[in-house]
Design an enzyme around this catalytic site. Structure first.
Site, PDB file in Angstrom:
ATOM      1  N   GLU A 286       5.745 -21.951  -8.901  1.00 39.94           N
ATOM      2  CA  GLU A 286       5.374 -20.871  -6.860  1.00 39.94           C
ATOM      3  C   GLU A 286       3.994 -22.234  -7.106  1.00 39.94           C
ATOM      4  O   GLU A 286       3.635 -22.261  -5.818  1.00 39.94           O
ATOM      5  CB  GLU A 286       4.911 -19.980  -8.034  1.00 39.94           C
ATOM      6  CG  GLU A 286       5.540 -18.608  -6.441  1.00 39.94           C
ATOM      7  CD  GLU A 286       5.648 -17.017  -6.566  1.00 39.94           C
ATOM      8  OE1 GLU A 286       6.740 -16.731  -6.638  1.00 39.94           O
ATOM      9  OE2 GLU A 286       4.266 -17.154  -7.277  1.00 39.94           O
ATOM     10  N   HIS A 307      17.640 -26.772 -31.932  1.00 41.76           N
ATOM     11  CA  HIS A 307      18.805 -26.384 -32.297  1.00 41.76           C
ATOM     12  C   HIS A 307      19.711 -26.709 -30.629  1.00 41.76           C
ATOM     13  O   HIS A 307      21.379 -26.545 -30.999  1.00 41.76           O
ATOM     14  CB  HIS A 307      19.281 -25.779 -33.285  1.00 41.76           C
ATOM     15  CG  HIS A 307      18.755 -25.635 -34.512  1.00 41.76           C
ATOM     16  ND1 HIS A 307      19.022 -26.459 -35.368  1.00 41.76           N
ATOM     17  CD2 HIS A 307      16.945 -25.955 -35.030  1.00 41.76           C
ATOM     18  CE1 HIS A 307      18.182 -27.364 -36.534  1.00 41.76           C
ATOM     19  NE2 HIS A 307      16.973 -26.305 -36.406  1.00 41.76           N
ATOM     20  N   LYS A 421      14.707 -13.823   0.494  1.00 45.01           N
ATOM     21  CA  LYS A 421      14.625 -12.085   1.469  1.00 45.01           C
ATOM     22  C   LYS A 421      15.660 -12.206   2.407  1.00 45.01           C
ATOM     23  O   LYS A 421      15.964 -10.677   2.828  1.00 45.01           O
ATOM     24  CB  LYS A 421      13.835 -12.367   0.317  1.00 45.01           C
ATOM     25  CG  LYS A 421      12.845 -12.037  -0.322  1.00 45.01           C
ATOM     26  CD  LYS A 421      11.355 -11.447  -0.329  1.00 45.01           C
ATOM     27  CE  LYS A 421      10.174 -11.493  -1.723  1.00 45.01           C
ATOM     28  NZ  LYS A 421       9.175 -11.117  -1.433  1.00 45.01           N
TER      29      LYS A 421
HETATM   30  O1  PA5 Z   1       3.109 -14.106  -7.045  1.00 41.82           O
HETATM   31  C1  PA5 Z   1       3.786 -13.190  -6.588  1.00 41.82           C
HETATM   32  O2  PA5 Z   1       2.721 -13.846  -5.768  1.00 41.82           O
HETATM   33  C2  PA5 Z   1       4.720 -13.299  -6.535  1.00 41.82           C
HETATM   34  O3  PA5 Z   1       5.296 -13.809  -7.990  1.00 41.82           O
HETATM   35  C3  PA5 Z   1       4.599 -11.793  -6.280  1.00 41.82           C
HETATM   36  O4  PA5 Z   1       3.912 -11.702  -7.460  1.00 41.82           O
HETATM   37  C4  PA5 Z   1       5.674 -10.968  -6.600  1.00 41.82           C
HETATM   38  O5  PA5 Z   1       7.323 -11.359  -5.394  1.00 41.82           O
HETATM   39  C5  PA5 Z   1       5.745  -9.704  -6.206  1.00 41.82           C
HETATM   40  O6  PA5 Z   1       5.705  -8.902  -5.014  1.00 41.82           O
HETATM   41  P1  PA5 Z   1       4.792  -7.530  -4.585  1.00 41.82           P
HETATM   42  O7  PA5 Z   1       3.722  -7.365  -6.070  1.00 41.82           O
HETATM   43  O8  PA5 Z   1       4.320  -7.732  -3.558  1.00 41.82           O
HETATM   44  O9  PA5 Z   1       5.470  -7.197  -5.752  1.00 41.82           O
END
Ligand code: PA5
Length: 444
Positions: A286, A307, A421
């Site tokens: 990310e 394996h 989303k």
């Molecule tokens: O690293 C990030 O920003 C995302 O993985 C969020 O943590 C994830 O989408 C969850 O978001 P939130 O904590 O707002 O529900």
């Protein structure tokens, strides 16, 4: 913690890596001076040393209260609000805890990290005759997956024990003032902890997001933070490149990437580290996968995956490199017995610890993979415990910031996550998405 990069030199020279040292140092400085891209999300940099004893005491007191009331705690969250806690708890827990008849600590389960109907139905069926509590984690407070899970489990808990007692067993971890979860928590009167504004989800394991579930599971959050704080010192800008593990790791993986190695495989030989790799995958995926750039982070659990994926790694396309996490000492001891009949031919191993065999598998694999032209980095920790996990967490976070800047992207945003989303809401006809719904329906 140690880092060894010698087994990369046959592929990318030490000179080439050292040429990146000044840039790695500059990128590290950007994190400290907060002058790089995404500099409003650098709250994690000084976090480990700045969590106060009072904050730790508050987290431990809340954990103790939940532990006293509940045999199961369901931690609700996804992505950065899930993987940190899951990775540490899994690494420290007995692999077969769920089969024991008595438990020293509550069982920690997770929800809201998927939209699996069967998963939720099975979870709710298990919780029916259990004393359970909920830790609901969402920074934005609006993420669909955890919101669905919380709606279901809150209703179930309130029906089981009444609204008043349910409030005593629900903790919300969210933004200080914004979002649906903050509003709900304030309205219902839940105990809350704050996710700092300047800490992004994937860098939040050392905030209450990770710390409360880890404390509830019975682990020492002060030791976790101490490991991280010590690593923050040893990856500081004042530490020379040759000794600075975060700068070295970031420089080496970028040198490999520039040389065509597009995939990094995080390798472990310890099944308890499976979810640590999942956390690492999110952190790097990310953070770096942007602007059509970035090393693809993948992981294997060895020897299991030797394996299955071993063939590809040994002889597939040469666009990979490996970072192996090696654990020096096991926490427990199992010795291979002798067998008078020796039908399996294993008496040559009799008297050895299982881990001695594992270590030779690890060494043999590393040599084979280097022979197969897979560059190999090696991280060694003494053992799996809170302190060492804290060290590794901070090491990877710091290196991720440096590495992202070396790559020339903003490591602290995640604009691409919104695309699915938007489509999902359009397809579900969420109010406010009418134009998108019309557009998407014309495409399917
Ligand atoms: O690293 C990030 O920003 C995302 O993985 C969020 O943590 C994830 O989408 C969850 O978001 P939130 O904590 O707002 O529900």
């Amino acid at each position: 913690m140690k880092l060894s990069i010698e087994k990369v030199f046959p592929f990318v020279s030490e000179k080439h890596i050292n040429e990146l040292a000044p840039s790695a140092k500059e990128c590290n400085e950007l994190l400290i001076k907060a002058t790089g891209r995404g500099n409003d999300f650098l709250g994690w940099v000084d976090l480990p040393g700045s969590v106060t004893p009072q904050q730790i005491a508050d987290l431990n007191a809340t954990a103790t209260k939940l532990r006293a009331k509940c045999e199961v705690i369901v931690v609700i969250g996804i992505g950065g609000s899930y993987l940190g806690a899951k990775s540490v708890i899994d690494a420290l827990s007995n692999s077969f805890e769920h089969l024991k008849t008595t438990h020293k600590n509550p069982i920690v389960l997770f929800a809201g990290q998927n939209i699996g109907e069967d998963y939720l139905a099975e979870l709710m069926a298990i919780l029916k005759d259990k004393q359970f509590g909920l830790i609901n984690i969402s920074k934005s407070g609006t993420t669909t997956e955890p919101a669905i899970a919380f709606r279901l489990l809150k209703k179930m808990l309130e029906e089981q024990i009444g609204k008043t007692e349910a409030k005593e067993r629900i903790v919300a971890i969210t933004d200080a003032s914004k979002g649906a979860l903050r509003k709900l928590a304030d309205q219902e009167g839940y105990k809350t902890f704050i996710i700092p504004d300047n800490v992004g989800g994937r860098f939040s394991v050392l905030t209450p997001v990770g710390l409360l579930p880890i404390a509830v599971a019975g682990y020492d959050i002060a030791a976790l933070l101490k490991g991280a704080a010590d690593m923050a010192i040893s990856t500081g800008v004042d530490v020379p490149f040759e000794k600075n593990l975060a700068e070295q790791y970031a420089a080496t993986r970028n040198a490999l990437y520039r040389d065509g190695k597009k995939i990094e495989i995080l390798v472990n030989y310890h099944p308890k580290l499976h979810f640590f790799a999942e956390w690492w995958k999110q952190l790097y995926g990310e953070s770096e996968g942007k602007e059509h750039k970035g090393i693809y982070p993948s992981a294997v659990d060895n020897t299991t995956d030797l394996h299955s994926m071993g063939q590809w790694i040994q002889e597939g396309e040469r666009i990979i490199f490996e970072t192996v996490i090696s654990v020096e000492k096991s926490n427990k001891s199992v010795i291979i017995p002798t067998d008078p009949e020796n039908l399996d031919g294993l008496n040559f191993l009799a008297g050895k610890h299982v881990d001695e065999v594992n270590k030779m598998a690890e060494l043999g694999t590393m040599l084979a993979h280097v022979d197969g032209e897979v560059p190999n980095m090696h991280i060694t920790i003494e053992k799996i415990d809170e302190y060492n996990l804290g060290q590794m967490i901070y090491f990877f976070e710091r290196a991720c910031g440096i590495s992202g800047y070396l790559l020339g992207i903003n490591p602290f945003d995640q604009p691409g996550v919104e695309a699915y989303k938007k489509n999902m809401f359009a397809l579900l006809e969420k109010p406010g998405f009418e134009a998108e719904t019309k557009e998407i329906k014309s495409r399917i």
